[in-house]
Write a protein that holds these residues in place. Structure first.
Motif, PDB file in Angstrom:
ATOM      1  N   VAL A 154       0.838  -1.199   0.000  1.00  0.00           N
ATOM      2  CA  VAL A 154       0.000   0.000   0.000  1.00  0.00           C
ATOM      3  C   VAL A 154       0.869   1.244   0.000  1.00  0.00           C
ATOM      4  O   VAL A 154       1.850   1.330   0.744  1.00  0.00           O
ATOM      5  N   TYR A 155       0.508   2.201  -0.838  1.00  0.00           N
ATOM      6  CA  TYR A 155       1.181   3.492  -0.860  1.00  0.00           C
ATOM      7  C   TYR A 155       0.101   4.559  -0.974  1.00  0.00           C
ATOM      8  O   TYR A 155      -0.490   4.768  -2.031  1.00  0.00           O
ATOM      9  N   ALA A 156      -0.202   5.225   0.136  1.00  0.00           N
ATOM     10  CA  ALA A 156      -1.342   6.139   0.203  1.00  0.00           C
ATOM     11  C   ALA A 156      -1.313   7.260  -0.832  1.00  0.00           C
ATOM     12  O   ALA A 156      -2.350   7.593  -1.407  1.00  0.00           O
ATOM     13  N   PRO A 157      -0.147   7.892  -1.119  1.00  0.00           N
ATOM     14  CA  PRO A 157      -0.166   8.963  -2.115  1.00  0.00           C
ATOM     15  C   PRO A 157      -0.615   8.519  -3.507  1.00  0.00           C
ATOM     16  O   PRO A 157      -0.964   9.347  -4.334  1.00  0.00           O
ATOM     17  N   ALA A 158      -0.598   7.195  -3.762  1.00  0.00           N
ATOM     18  CA  ALA A 158      -1.023   6.703  -5.071  1.00  0.00           C
ATOM     19  C   ALA A 158      -2.529   6.478  -5.152  1.00  0.00           C
ATOM     20  O   ALA A 158      -3.050   6.181  -6.219  1.00  0.00           O
ATOM     21  N   VAL A 159      -3.238   6.621  -4.011  1.00  0.00           N
ATOM     22  CA  VAL A 159      -4.690   6.488  -4.048  1.00  0.00           C
ATOM     23  C   VAL A 159      -5.265   7.619  -4.903  1.00  0.00           C
ATOM     24  O   VAL A 159      -4.999   8.789  -4.661  1.00  0.00           O
ATOM     25  N   GLY A 160      -6.022   7.243  -5.894  1.00  0.00           N
ATOM     26  CA  GLY A 160      -6.556   8.226  -6.835  1.00  0.00           C
ATOM     27  C   GLY A 160      -5.890   8.162  -8.191  1.00  0.00           C
ATOM     28  O   GLY A 160      -6.396   8.722  -9.168  1.00  0.00           O
ATOM     29  N   ASP A 161      -4.735   7.447  -8.272  1.00  0.00           N
ATOM     30  CA  ASP A 161      -4.041   7.312  -9.557  1.00  0.00           C
ATOM     31  C   ASP A 161      -4.632   6.196 -10.405  1.00  0.00           C
ATOM     32  O   ASP A 161      -4.325   6.087 -11.590  1.00  0.00           O
ATOM     33  N   GLY A 162      -5.458   5.356  -9.786  1.00  0.00           N
ATOM     34  CA  GLY A 162      -6.033   4.227 -10.511  1.00  0.00           C
ATOM     35  C   GLY A 162      -5.452   2.913 -10.029  1.00  0.00           C
ATOM     36  O   GLY A 162      -4.294   2.845  -9.602  1.00  0.00           O
ATOM     37  N   PRO A 163      -6.227   1.832 -10.081  1.00  0.00           N
ATOM     38  CA  PRO A 163      -5.774   0.545  -9.544  1.00  0.00           C
ATOM     39  C   PRO A 163      -4.875  -0.235 -10.494  1.00  0.00           C
ATOM     40  O   PRO A 163      -4.953  -0.074 -11.713  1.00  0.00           O
ATOM     41  N   PHE A 164      -4.014  -1.081  -9.906  1.00  0.00           N
ATOM     42  CA  PHE A 164      -3.271  -2.089 -10.658  1.00  0.00           C
ATOM     43  C   PHE A 164      -4.055  -3.391 -10.560  1.00  0.00           C
ATOM     44  O   PHE A 164      -4.274  -3.910  -9.469  1.00  0.00           O
ATOM     45  N   ILE A 165      -4.470  -3.917 -11.686  1.00  0.00           N
ATOM     46  CA  ILE A 165      -5.211  -5.172 -11.700  1.00  0.00           C
ATOM     47  C   ILE A 165      -4.648  -6.045 -12.820  1.00  0.00           C
ATOM     48  O   ILE A 165      -4.592  -5.621 -13.979  1.00  0.00           O
ATOM     49  N   GLN A 166      -4.180  -7.222 -12.429  1.00  0.00           N
ATOM     50  CA  GLN A 166      -3.585  -8.164 -13.369  1.00  0.00           C
ATOM     51  C   GLN A 166      -2.436  -7.511 -14.148  1.00  0.00           C
ATOM     52  O   GLN A 166      -2.294  -7.680 -15.354  1.00  0.00           O
ATOM     53  N   GLY A 167      -1.612  -6.757 -13.410  1.00  0.00           N
ATOM     54  CA  GLY A 167      -0.413  -6.158 -13.986  1.00  0.00           C
ATOM     55  C   GLY A 167      -0.644  -4.909 -14.806  1.00  0.00           C
ATOM     56  O   GLY A 167       0.300  -4.367 -15.374  1.00  0.00           O
ATOM     57  N   LYS A 168      -1.873  -4.426 -14.863  1.00  0.00           N
ATOM     58  CA  LYS A 168      -2.170  -3.259 -15.687  1.00  0.00           C
ATOM     59  C   LYS A 168      -2.794  -2.165 -14.830  1.00  0.00           C
ATOM     60  O   LYS A 168      -3.594  -2.429 -13.950  1.00  0.00           O
ATOM     61  N   ARG A 169      -2.412  -0.912 -15.123  1.00  0.00           N
ATOM     62  CA  ARG A 169      -3.013   0.208 -14.411  1.00  0.00           C
ATOM     63  C   ARG A 169      -4.263   0.672 -15.158  1.00  0.00           C
ATOM     64  O   ARG A 169      -4.244   0.864 -16.372  1.00  0.00           O
ATOM     65  N   TYR A 170      -5.326   0.877 -14.408  1.00  0.00           N
ATOM     66  CA  TYR A 170      -6.577   1.379 -14.964  1.00  0.00           C
ATOM     67  C   TYR A 170      -6.852   2.777 -14.428  1.00  0.00           C
ATOM     68  O   TYR A 170      -6.349   3.166 -13.374  1.00  0.00           O
ATOM     69  N   ALA A 171      -7.651   3.524 -15.147  1.00  0.00           N
ATOM     70  CA  ALA A 171      -8.089   4.830 -14.658  1.00  0.00           C
ATOM     71  C   ALA A 171      -8.920   4.629 -13.399  1.00  0.00           C
ATOM     72  O   ALA A 171      -9.605   3.614 -13.257  1.00  0.00           O
ATOM     73  N   PRO A 172      -8.856   5.559 -12.447  1.00  0.00           N
ATOM     74  CA  PRO A 172      -9.609   5.377 -11.204  1.00  0.00           C
ATOM     75  C   PRO A 172     -11.110   5.296 -11.451  1.00  0.00           C
ATOM     76  O   PRO A 172     -11.662   6.053 -12.248  1.00  0.00           O
ATOM     77  N   PHE A 173     -11.747   4.378 -10.762  1.00  0.00           N
ATOM     78  CA  PHE A 173     -13.200   4.263 -10.837  1.00  0.00           C
ATOM     79  C   PHE A 173     -13.866   5.220  -9.843  1.00  0.00           C
ATOM     80  O   PHE A 173     -15.026   5.578 -10.021  1.00  0.00           O
ATOM     81  N   PHE A 174     -13.117   5.622  -8.825  1.00  0.00           N
ATOM     82  CA  PHE A 174     -13.671   6.475  -7.771  1.00  0.00           C
ATOM     83  C   PHE A 174     -12.541   7.341  -7.226  1.00  0.00           C
ATOM     84  O   PHE A 174     -11.568   6.817  -6.685  1.00  0.00           O
ATOM     85  N   SER A 175     -12.666   8.638  -7.361  1.00  0.00           N
ATOM     86  CA  SER A 175     -11.626   9.530  -6.842  1.00  0.00           C
ATOM     87  C   SER A 175     -12.196  10.899  -6.496  1.00  0.00           C
ATOM     88  O   SER A 175     -11.794  11.913  -7.068  1.00  0.00           O
ATOM     89  N   PRO A 176     -13.161  10.959  -5.587  1.00  0.00           N
ATOM     90  CA  PRO A 176     -13.716  12.260  -5.185  1.00  0.00           C
ATOM     91  C   PRO A 176     -12.723  13.030  -4.326  1.00  0.00           C
ATOM     92  O   PRO A 176     -11.785  12.464  -3.770  1.00  0.00           O
ATOM     93  N   LYS A 177     -12.948  14.314  -4.216  1.00  0.00           N
ATOM     94  CA  LYS A 177     -12.099  15.159  -3.391  1.00  0.00           C
ATOM     95  C   LYS A 177     -12.919  15.713  -2.230  1.00  0.00           C
ATOM     96  O   LYS A 177     -14.138  15.675  -2.224  1.00  0.00           O
ATOM     97  N   GLY A 178     -12.237  16.271  -1.258  1.00  0.00           N
ATOM     98  CA  GLY A 178     -12.929  16.938  -0.172  1.00  0.00           C
ATOM     99  C   GLY A 178     -13.040  16.118   1.084  1.00  0.00           C
ATOM    100  O   GLY A 178     -12.438  15.048   1.238  1.00  0.00           O
ATOM    101  N   GLU A 179     -13.860  16.618   1.996  1.00  0.00           N
ATOM    102  CA  GLU A 179     -13.954  16.063   3.337  1.00  0.00           C
ATOM    103  C   GLU A 179     -14.628  14.700   3.398  1.00  0.00           C
ATOM    104  O   GLU A 179     -14.553  14.021   4.413  1.00  0.00           O
TER     105      GLU A 179
END
Length: 353
Positions: A154-179
């Protein structure tokens, strides 16, 4: 010709200057206090309604992300198998889903993974930002019920960059901002990994409390049984949230006030109560929640304005008459129905089914 004083003229004209009397001031103050007393409750209701709308909106946004993820991969998000979370709940199912939807983590069984053209076949070697020695992902190990271990980096600063699934990076499915997308506050003085991974963001409602996420693991079996490998939903995987003695911005004690911890019948009674909450009222016997059908393939729950998941003093209960049994309560037969869940102030959003 004599010159009259201004006071004499004012007296004759009936326009003598004077201040407010004490009685008049008290009347005005009384009117102001009365108006405040009328307006404040109305403003409070408007504010609470706005928070409910805000919370429902972010929950629906998360639900859409879950649906999009399922359309892409054929299952609902959760980077760690739920059976491991049930046995070793170091993160919540919602945090587990966020790491799958928004990124920030890599599973041990999806190596090698390619990051900026560099292949990694060992989690300990992963650098989410190659060249930055401070970016190495933290390894979190989950103990399985049969002695097996499941690991993620886990690397928290990478949350929002998109998931790695089966060796491939995908665009984030969920990345809201704010409180409403930030780490939640759990128990003070947590030990072990729980205290180390407080940086993982989760979905937070408008009152600052984490939203619960329960995903359906299989299509048959008891709704919420004792064995996570045979049940449709897991109760034990929610332990970090439901078992918190100080949860969220309110710092509410779920152990003391939540019916999910105070239900009659011990652990089995708590599972039955969780099943009563997750099930649809339209299908199955009222007093047999384990044989009912779920509201959906996933269920999202905000504890609402009081910050407690299904507060024993809420719903059919009251502060002086707490209801601990909503399934087969002989003293209050009117609560022995799935529709009793609607009497609580918790906000429920379901989908996928």
């Amino acid at each position: 010709m004599s010159v009259q004083s201004s006071s004499t003229i004012n007296h004759r004209l009936g326009t003598e200057n004077r201040g407010f009397s004490i009685t008049e001031l008290l009347v005005v103050i009384g009117i102001i206090v009365l108006l405040i007393g009328i307006l404040l409750p109305a403003l409070g209701r408007v504010r609470q309604k706005a928070r409910v709308t805000e919370t429902s909106s972010v929950m629906e946004e998360f639900a859409k992300a879950c649906d999009a993820f399922n359309q892409q991969f054929g299952y609902y998000p959760g980077i760690v198998p739920e059976e491991y979370l049930a046995n070793d709940p170091k993160i919540t199912p919602m945090e587990n889903a966020v790491l799958h939807l928004a990124g920030g983590a890599v599973r041990q069984d999806e190596l090698p993974v390619f990051i900026d053209g560099v292949a990694y076949d060992n989690l300990a070697q992963i650098e989410f930002e190659p060249g930055n020695p401070d970016s190495t992902g933290q390894i979190i190990s989950f103990a399985g019920p049969n002695g097996s271990i499941f690991r993620i980096a886990v690397y928290a600063p990478a949350v929002g960059d998109g998931p790695f699934i089966q060796g491939k990076r995908y665009a984030p499915f969920f990345s809201p901002k704010g409180e409403q997308f930030r780490p939640a506050k759990y128990n003070l003085g947590e030990e072990g990994t729980l205290g180390e991974i407080e940086f993982i963001p989760t979905v937070v409602d408008a009152w600052g409390q984490p939203v619960l996420y329960a995903r359906r693991l299989r299509s048959n079996g008891p709704l919420v049984g004792s064995d996570a490998f045979n049940s449709q939903f897991s109760y034990e995987s929610q332990a970090r949230t439901l078992g918190a003695s100080s949860l969220g911005d309110f710092g509410q004690d779920q152990n003391q006030f939540s019916i999910l911890n105070r239900a009659m019948g011990g652990t089995d009674g708590r599972r039955d109560t969780f099943a009563q909450i997750l099930r649809t009222p339209a299908i199955g016997s009222a007093q047999q929640p384990q044989s009912g059908a779920p509201r959906g393939e996933y269920i999202l729950i905000s504890p609402g304005p009081d910050g407690v998941y299904f507060n024993i003093a809420d719903g059919p209960g009251s502060p002086g008459d707490a209801v601990l049994n909503i399934i087969n309560n002989p003293s209050k037969p009117e609560v022995n129905t799935p529709t009793v869940v609607n009497e609580y102030d918790d906000i429920i959003v379901s989908g996928g089914g």
